[in-house]
Scaffold this motif. Structure first.
Motif, PDB file in Angstrom:
ATOM      1  N   HIS A  83      -7.944   1.855   3.229  1.00  0.00           N
ATOM      2  CA  HIS A  83      -6.525   2.818   3.323  1.00  0.00           C
ATOM      3  C   HIS A  83      -6.924   3.800   4.616  1.00  0.00           C
ATOM      4  CE1 HIS A  83      -3.083   5.617   3.199  1.00  0.00           C
ATOM      5  NE2 HIS A  83      -2.661   4.307   3.471  1.00  0.00           N
ATOM      6  N   ALA A  84      -8.024   4.536   4.456  1.00  0.00           N
ATOM      7  CA  ALA A  84      -8.071   5.554   4.768  1.00  0.00           C
ATOM      8  C   ALA A  84      -8.662   4.895   6.579  1.00  0.00           C
ATOM      9  CB  ALA A  84      -8.748   6.760   4.221  1.00  0.00           C
ATOM     10  N   ASP A  85      -9.552   3.970   6.498  1.00  0.00           N
ATOM     11  CA  ASP A  85     -10.525   3.655   7.271  1.00  0.00           C
ATOM     12  C   ASP A  85      -9.339   3.069   8.262  1.00  0.00           C
ATOM     13  OD1 ASP A  85     -12.617   4.367   6.614  1.00  0.00           O
ATOM     14  OD2 ASP A  85     -13.440   2.554   5.744  1.00  0.00           O
ATOM     15  N   LEU A  86      -8.535   2.450   7.950  1.00  0.00           N
ATOM     16  CA  LEU A  86      -7.598   1.543   8.791  1.00  0.00           C
ATOM     17  C   LEU A  86      -6.162   2.246   9.703  1.00  0.00           C
ATOM     18  CD1 LEU A  86      -6.330  -1.883   7.224  1.00  0.00           C
ATOM     19  CD2 LEU A  86      -7.575  -1.497   8.730  1.00  0.00           C
ATOM     20  N   SER A  87      -5.926   3.804   8.813  1.00  0.00           N
ATOM     21  CA  SER A  87      -5.214   5.282   9.409  1.00  0.00           C
ATOM     22  C   SER A  87      -5.587   5.453  10.127  1.00  0.00           C
ATOM     23  CB  SER A  87      -4.521   5.651   7.793  1.00  0.00           C
ATOM     24  OG  SER A  87      -4.169   5.374   7.332  1.00  0.00           O
ATOM     25  N   GLU A  88      -6.549   5.652  10.208  1.00  0.00           N
ATOM     26  CA  GLU A  88      -7.771   6.348  11.604  1.00  0.00           C
ATOM     27  C   GLU A  88      -7.738   5.491  12.390  1.00  0.00           C
ATOM     28  OE1 GLU A  88     -12.542   8.509  12.291  1.00  0.00           O
ATOM     29  OE2 GLU A  88     -11.646   7.843   9.947  1.00  0.00           O
ATOM     30  N   ALA A  89      -8.020   4.311  12.146  1.00  0.00           N
ATOM     31  CA  ALA A  89      -8.433   2.725  13.360  1.00  0.00           C
ATOM     32  C   ALA A  89      -7.642   2.401  14.276  1.00  0.00           C
ATOM     33  CB  ALA A  89      -9.150   2.001  12.869  1.00  0.00           C
ATOM     34  N   LEU A  90      -6.279   2.598  13.727  1.00  0.00           N
ATOM     35  CA  LEU A  90      -4.776   2.829  13.812  1.00  0.00           C
ATOM     36  C   LEU A  90      -3.840   3.459  13.924  1.00  0.00           C
ATOM     37  CD1 LEU A  90      -4.184  -0.941  12.038  1.00  0.00           C
ATOM     38  CD2 LEU A  90      -4.483  -0.936  14.559  1.00  0.00           C
ATOM     39  N   PRO A  91      -3.595   4.477  15.181  1.00  0.00           N
ATOM     40  CA  PRO A  91      -3.156   5.830  15.143  1.00  0.00           C
ATOM     41  C   PRO A  91      -1.638   5.071  15.578  1.00  0.00           C
ATOM     42  CG  PRO A  91      -4.444   5.433  17.231  1.00  0.00           C
ATOM     43  CD  PRO A  91      -5.593   4.552  15.678  1.00  0.00           C
ATOM     44  N   GLY A  92      -0.532   5.603  15.068  1.00  0.00           N
ATOM     45  CA  GLY A  92       0.797   5.509  15.602  1.00  0.00           C
ATOM     46  C   GLY A  92       1.467   4.662  14.416  1.00  0.00           C
ATOM     47  N   VAL A  93       0.420   3.987  13.788  1.00  0.00           N
ATOM     48  CA  VAL A  93       0.407   2.474  13.439  1.00  0.00           C
ATOM     49  C   VAL A  93       0.628   2.887  11.618  1.00  0.00           C
ATOM     50  CG1 VAL A  93       0.255   0.491  12.357  1.00  0.00           C
ATOM     51  CG2 VAL A  93      -0.171   0.930  14.365  1.00  0.00           C
ATOM     52  N   THR A  94       2.002   2.945  11.190  1.00  0.00           N
ATOM     53  CA  THR A  94       2.137   2.930   9.738  1.00  0.00           C
ATOM     54  C   THR A  94       1.583   2.299   8.267  1.00  0.00           C
ATOM     55  OG1 THR A  94       4.235   3.938   9.943  1.00  0.00           O
ATOM     56  CG2 THR A  94       3.644   3.630   7.707  1.00  0.00           C
ATOM     57  N   VAL A  95       0.410   2.879   7.841  1.00  0.00           N
ATOM     58  CA  VAL A  95      -0.702   1.812   6.857  1.00  0.00           C
ATOM     59  C   VAL A  95      -0.366   1.970   5.669  1.00  0.00           C
ATOM     60  CG1 VAL A  95      -3.083   1.259   6.525  1.00  0.00           C
ATOM     61  CG2 VAL A  95      -2.113   2.143   8.408  1.00  0.00           C
ATOM     62  N   GLY A  96       0.764   1.450   4.943  1.00  0.00           N
ATOM     63  CA  GLY A  96      -0.262   1.738   3.408  1.00  0.00           C
ATOM     64  C   GLY A  96      -0.617   1.340   2.447  1.00  0.00           C
ATOM     65  N   LEU A  97      -0.403   2.001   0.955  1.00  0.00           N
ATOM     66  CA  LEU A  97      -1.471   1.583   0.233  1.00  0.00           C
ATOM     67  C   LEU A  97      -0.575   1.231  -1.853  1.00  0.00           C
ATOM     68  CD1 LEU A  97      -4.088   1.175  -0.549  1.00  0.00           C
ATOM     69  CD2 LEU A  97      -3.661   4.145  -1.613  1.00  0.00           C
ATOM     70  N   LEU A  98      -0.842  -0.325  -1.382  1.00  0.00           N
ATOM     71  CA  LEU A  98      -0.443  -0.197  -2.945  1.00  0.00           C
ATOM     72  C   LEU A  98      -1.381  -0.923  -4.003  1.00  0.00           C
ATOM     73  CD1 LEU A  98       2.417  -1.058  -3.711  1.00  0.00           C
ATOM     74  CD2 LEU A  98       2.211  -3.945  -3.386  1.00  0.00           C
ATOM     75  N   HIS A  99      -1.214  -0.324  -4.980  1.00  0.00           N
ATOM     76  CA  HIS A  99      -2.143  -1.190  -6.149  1.00  0.00           C
ATOM     77  C   HIS A  99      -1.303  -0.767  -7.965  1.00  0.00           C
ATOM     78  CE1 HIS A  99      -3.144   3.021  -7.351  1.00  0.00           C
ATOM     79  NE2 HIS A  99      -3.714   3.501  -6.343  1.00  0.00           N
ATOM     80  N   SER A 100      -2.170  -1.385  -8.475  1.00  0.00           N
ATOM     81  CA  SER A 100      -1.139  -1.701  -9.586  1.00  0.00           C
ATOM     82  C   SER A 100      -1.544  -0.301 -10.400  1.00  0.00           C
ATOM     83  CB  SER A 100      -2.212  -2.668 -10.793  1.00  0.00           C
ATOM     84  OG  SER A 100      -3.227  -2.630 -10.626  1.00  0.00           O
ATOM     85  N   ARG A 101      -2.519   0.617 -10.388  1.00  0.00           N
ATOM     86  CA  ARG A 101      -1.976   1.848 -11.425  1.00  0.00           C
ATOM     87  C   ARG A 101      -1.261   3.365 -10.171  1.00  0.00           C
ATOM     88  NH1 ARG A 101      -8.553   3.107 -11.625  1.00  0.00           N
ATOM     89  NH2 ARG A 101      -9.512   1.471 -12.889  1.00  0.00           N
ATOM     90  N   MET A 102      -0.084   2.730  -9.787  1.00  0.00           N
ATOM     91  CA  MET A 102       0.480   3.322  -9.078  1.00  0.00           C
ATOM     92  C   MET A 102       1.904   3.146  -9.686  1.00  0.00           C
ATOM     93  SD  MET A 102      -0.230   2.210  -4.690  1.00  0.00           S
ATOM     94  CE  MET A 102       1.653   3.167  -4.421  1.00  0.00           C
ATOM     95  N   PRO A 103       2.860   4.462  -9.472  1.00  0.00           N
ATOM     96  CA  PRO A 103       3.917   4.640 -10.703  1.00  0.00           C
ATOM     97  C   PRO A 103       4.643   3.503 -10.389  1.00  0.00           C
ATOM     98  CG  PRO A 103       2.877   6.879 -10.011  1.00  0.00           C
ATOM     99  CD  PRO A 103       2.011   5.723  -9.149  1.00  0.00           C
ATOM    100  N   THR A 104       5.624   2.688 -11.030  1.00  0.00           N
ATOM    101  CA  THR A 104       6.141   1.965 -10.583  1.00  0.00           C
ATOM    102  C   THR A 104       7.295   2.506  -9.131  1.00  0.00           C
ATOM    103  OG1 THR A 104       6.042   1.107 -12.699  1.00  0.00           O
ATOM    104  CG2 THR A 104       8.230   0.262 -11.146  1.00  0.00           C
ATOM    105  N   ALA A 105       7.705   3.437  -9.092  1.00  0.00           N
ATOM    106  CA  ALA A 105       8.220   4.175  -7.709  1.00  0.00           C
ATOM    107  C   ALA A 105       7.849   4.191  -7.126  1.00  0.00           C
ATOM    108  CB  ALA A 105       9.249   5.432  -8.303  1.00  0.00           C
ATOM    109  N   ASP A 106       6.578   4.969  -6.648  1.00  0.00           N
ATOM    110  CA  ASP A 106       5.861   4.739  -5.400  1.00  0.00           C
ATOM    111  C   ASP A 106       5.250   3.360  -4.898  1.00  0.00           C
ATOM    112  OD1 ASP A 106       6.371   7.783  -6.315  1.00  0.00           O
ATOM    113  OD2 ASP A 106       3.438   7.599  -6.665  1.00  0.00           O
ATOM    114  N   LYS A 107       5.426   2.536  -6.025  1.00  0.00           N
ATOM    115  CA  LYS A 107       4.917   0.920  -5.609  1.00  0.00           C
ATOM    116  C   LYS A 107       6.460   0.311  -5.190  1.00  0.00           C
ATOM    117  CE  LYS A 107       3.611  -0.521  -9.517  1.00  0.00           C
ATOM    118  NZ  LYS A 107       2.867  -1.345 -10.516  1.00  0.00           N
TER     119      LYS A 107
END
Length: 707
Positions: free
Chosen positions: A518-542
């Motif tokens: 997520h960090a690498d793609l955010s840096e490589a794609l400036p101006g693009v909204t890059v999201g992150l999703l995984h099972s340990r995130m709080p339900t509201a965040d997911k």
């Protein structure tokens, strides 16, 4: 008739070896005699040293001429032995004083091991040995699967003793036609071997047997065992189906409408923004016919990724609700359950609201106030449809009138969970109808064996508008090119998934993690909204991340396999799967199915990494080749069965116990066909023999098939 347990002393506690045997499930005599050898050692003949070739594993009989402990280059025991044709040095890096004493100079030993030549002459490394004496065995020596604390000699004696005690009455009816187990012997075509004869032979085969026929399980003795095992499975499946047919379930039929009005099902079909495919209409009829009967439906709905199983489930729910009953839909993950809930609310609530009915939502992450309100709706019957995760089957959930349970991705649920959902109606003396759905198509041989007790419906047609997905297999050394393509896709208004196998760094597996990617793609794609999703995130965040991606605000979603099933974003046209060689074939197919849901041309990029030797594993190659060659879920499933075996498809149906220990579904199709034909006849005409056969082979395991 089950055989008696292996006897233990009533006065003393079980020995350490007996405790290990119990842990291995070797309790009854029949358990012991069905514990078959991994391989065999030939101790039936003595080889002279002059006739032993380099690399041969042989048994020699020789006299010890020298026995000493050497300390350099490391501590070892060197024993020189000789027969009348030559000598050999036995080397032991690990040894006990008692072993050294046994190999005293002048002792004649019987030694078995691999002969190796060398500058210093012939030698054996850590051979098996014993003081010579007694007659040579007349049969090959079995080597059994075992565990620490259970020596081979102890296990051999226990099995040999059990083989003498065990009762093995013939369970095949006298008029049973033999399967393809008759074989050509010295006197022409021989009849199939009996069960006792087969087991005795496999534990103590004669030295003249072709070892390859034991190793590849093609010997007639193996064929008899595999046929018996498959027959036990088929008998158990058919018996479960018979027992279920005797149970009572609510008859679910849609009442005729009043003049000038439509039935609820007609209203549902009319307000859908699309028409049903021919395949969807067919399976809806099959399900409706089942639910109209007074015995519980037990149907598996198969359909490839994106074939439209959810709308079939909704249609089935409408039939149930129109009949005045409740329906429950359970999904394995919160994301998938929420996806279903959103669709079903949109489709059903306009029809249910005028009737004072609702769609309820249950999940483990709900706040107490919301959960309490939902539980009241379910208990009162106001919630005509209940959608959720495992929370649906918790004890405090009390249905008013549950008549249909729909389980999505059924292989992700265990036996106990499916039984718990069925038991929600048990107090009324009725069973709910059960519809299990799977986007992992079941290969034909698996459906014939493990799912023989189910009725199967197949959606074999994709809805119009689905675009073909192009699959590319690319080395991760070209990751920069892939990222450049992502930038082009997002610039064209499309969206992209990037799937990683792990959440955090692992010291044992060299895999990229979602957070770093997520960090690498955010840096490589400036101006693009890059999201992150995984099972340990709080339900509201997911939920917030998925809403942004579904709305098209987020261009790239970096995720773990939490998005494997159910996520439906038509604007997503590119799926990148990192370390694709580590994923199972059916999982790769599921992930690929997240794209190609709209009109835009879609692609799936499988990024693979080689190991330290610059190679990709054979299994990894097979998976990636299969993905590149076909989009057909049934062909993918067939290849996955070849590569991984049945576990991927069965999930927890057997609660971790493989119900086929000897038969191979890929190779033993003729034996399976024989068992399928014999099982219903045997249950009808020889029920006592059938019961004895099931108990012998499955014991309590047959209960798992009832889920």
């Amino acid at each position: 008739m089950p055989s008696s347990p292996a006897p233990t002393s009533k006065k003393t506690a079980p020995s350490a070896a007996q405790q290990v045997m119990h842990k291995l499930g070797l309790v009854r005599d029949i358990d012991l005699v069905l514990h078959l050898p991994l391989r065999y050692e030939d101790e039936t003949k003595i080889t002279l040293l002059r006739n032993a070739r380099d690399g041969d594993t042989v048994q020699i009989e020789a006299t010890v001429t020298q026995c000493e402990v050497q300390l350099r280059p490391r501590r070892m025991l060197k024993v020189t032995v000789e027969d009348e044709t030559g000598n050999c040095v036995l080397t032991f890096f690990s040894f006990y004083p008692s072993q050294q004493k046994t190999m005293a100079v002048g002792t004649v030993l019987r030694i078995r091991g691999e002969i190796k030549g060398g500058f210093w002459g012939r030698q054996m490394l850590h051979p098996a040995f014993k003081v010579a004496g007694g007659e040579l065995p007349q049969a090959l020596t079995p080597v059994y699967p075992t565990a620490a604390g259970l020596p081979q000699p102890y296990l051999r004696r226990a099995i040999a003793s059990a083989l003498q005690r065990v009762q093995l009455p013939e369970t095949l009816p006298p008029d049973t036609p033999p399967p393809v187990m008759s074989y050509w012997g010295d006197n022409g075509l021989q009849p199939m071997m009996g069960l006792r004869e087969s087991l005795s032979f496999l534990h103590h085969p004669t030295p003249d047997v072709a070892l390859v026929t034991l190793e590849d399980h093609s010997h007639p003795a193996w064929q008899r065992l595999k046929a018996e095992e498959l027959l036990a499975q088929q008998l158990s499946q058919y018996r479960s189906k018979q027992e279920r047919a005797a149970l009572k379930a609510p008859r679910l039929t849609v009442p005729a409408p009043q003049a000038g009005t439509q039935t609820l099902v007609e209203q549902f079909l009319q307000q859908l923004p699309f028409g049903l495919t021919g395949a969807q209409q067919r399976v809806c009829r099959e399900i409706a016919e089942d639910m109209a009967r007074a015995s519980p439906m037990h149907r598996l709905l198969q359909g490839d990724v994106g074939s439209g199983k959810t709308v079939v489930a909704a249609m089935s729910a409408m039939v149930c609700i129109a009949s005045g009953w409740q329906c429950a839909l359970m999904a394995p993950t919160e994301i998938l359950a929420e996806q279903h809930f959103g669709k079903l609310v949109g489709w059903l609530e306009p029809i249910l609201a005028p009737l004072g009915k609702k769609v309820a939502w249950l999940s483990g992450a709900q706040k107490k106030k919301e959960r309490t309100a939902m539980l009241e709706l379910v208990a009162s019957g106001e919630a005509a449809l209940v959608v959720g995760t495992h929370a649906v089957i918790q004890e405090q959930v009390q249905f008013h009138s549950l008549a249909l349970a729909v389980i999505d991705e059924q292989h992700r649920f265990g036996v106990a969970q499916r039984l718990a959902l069925r038991q929600k109606l048990a107090h009324k003396g009725l069973e709910p109808h059960l519809l299990m759905m799977s986007a992992t198509p079941i290969p034909r041989t698996l459906a014939m064996s493990y799912y023989a007790d189910l009725d199967v419906s197949v959606i074999d047609e994709l809805p119009p508008g689905r675009t073909p997905i192009v699959t590319k297999v690319i080395s991760d050394s070209r990751k920069d090119e892939v990222i450049a393509r992502i930038g082009a896709q997002v610039a064209a208004g499309r969206q992209v998934y990037w799937v990683c196998p792990l959440i955090e760094e692992s010291e044992t597996l060299d895999l990229s993690n979602a957070t770093a990617t997520h960090a690498d793609l955010s840096e490589a794609l400036p101006g693009v909204t890059v999201g992150l999703l995984h099972s340990r995130m709080p339900t509201a965040d997911k939920k917030a991340v998925m809403e942004l991606f579904t709305a098209g605000i987020m261009g790239v979603l970096v995720s773990t396999t939490v998005i494997e099933v159910g996520v439906d974003v038509p604007n997503a046209s590119l799926m990148v799967i990192e370390h694709a060689e580590r994923f199972g074939l059916s999982q790769l197919h599921q992930l690929r199915g997240r794209v190609g849901r709209g009109a835009a041309a879609s692609a799936c990029v499988l990024l693979y990494a080689v190991n330290d030797n610059g190679r990709l594993s054979d299994t990894g190659k097979e998976r990636l080749r299969a993905m590149a060659e076909t989009n057909d879920g049934f062909e993918i499933a067939r290849r996955d069965l070849e590569i991984r075996g049945p576990g991927e498809f069965l999930g927890a149906r057997q609660s971790g116990d493989a119900m086929l220990r000897f038969a191979d579904l890929d190779k033993d199709i003729a034996l399976l066909e024989w068992a399928r034909e014999l099982a219903p006849v045997m249950l009808a005409q020889h029920p006592h023999l059938a019961a004895t056969h099931i108990q012998r082979w499955l014991g309590a395991k047959s209960e798992f098939l009832k889920a």
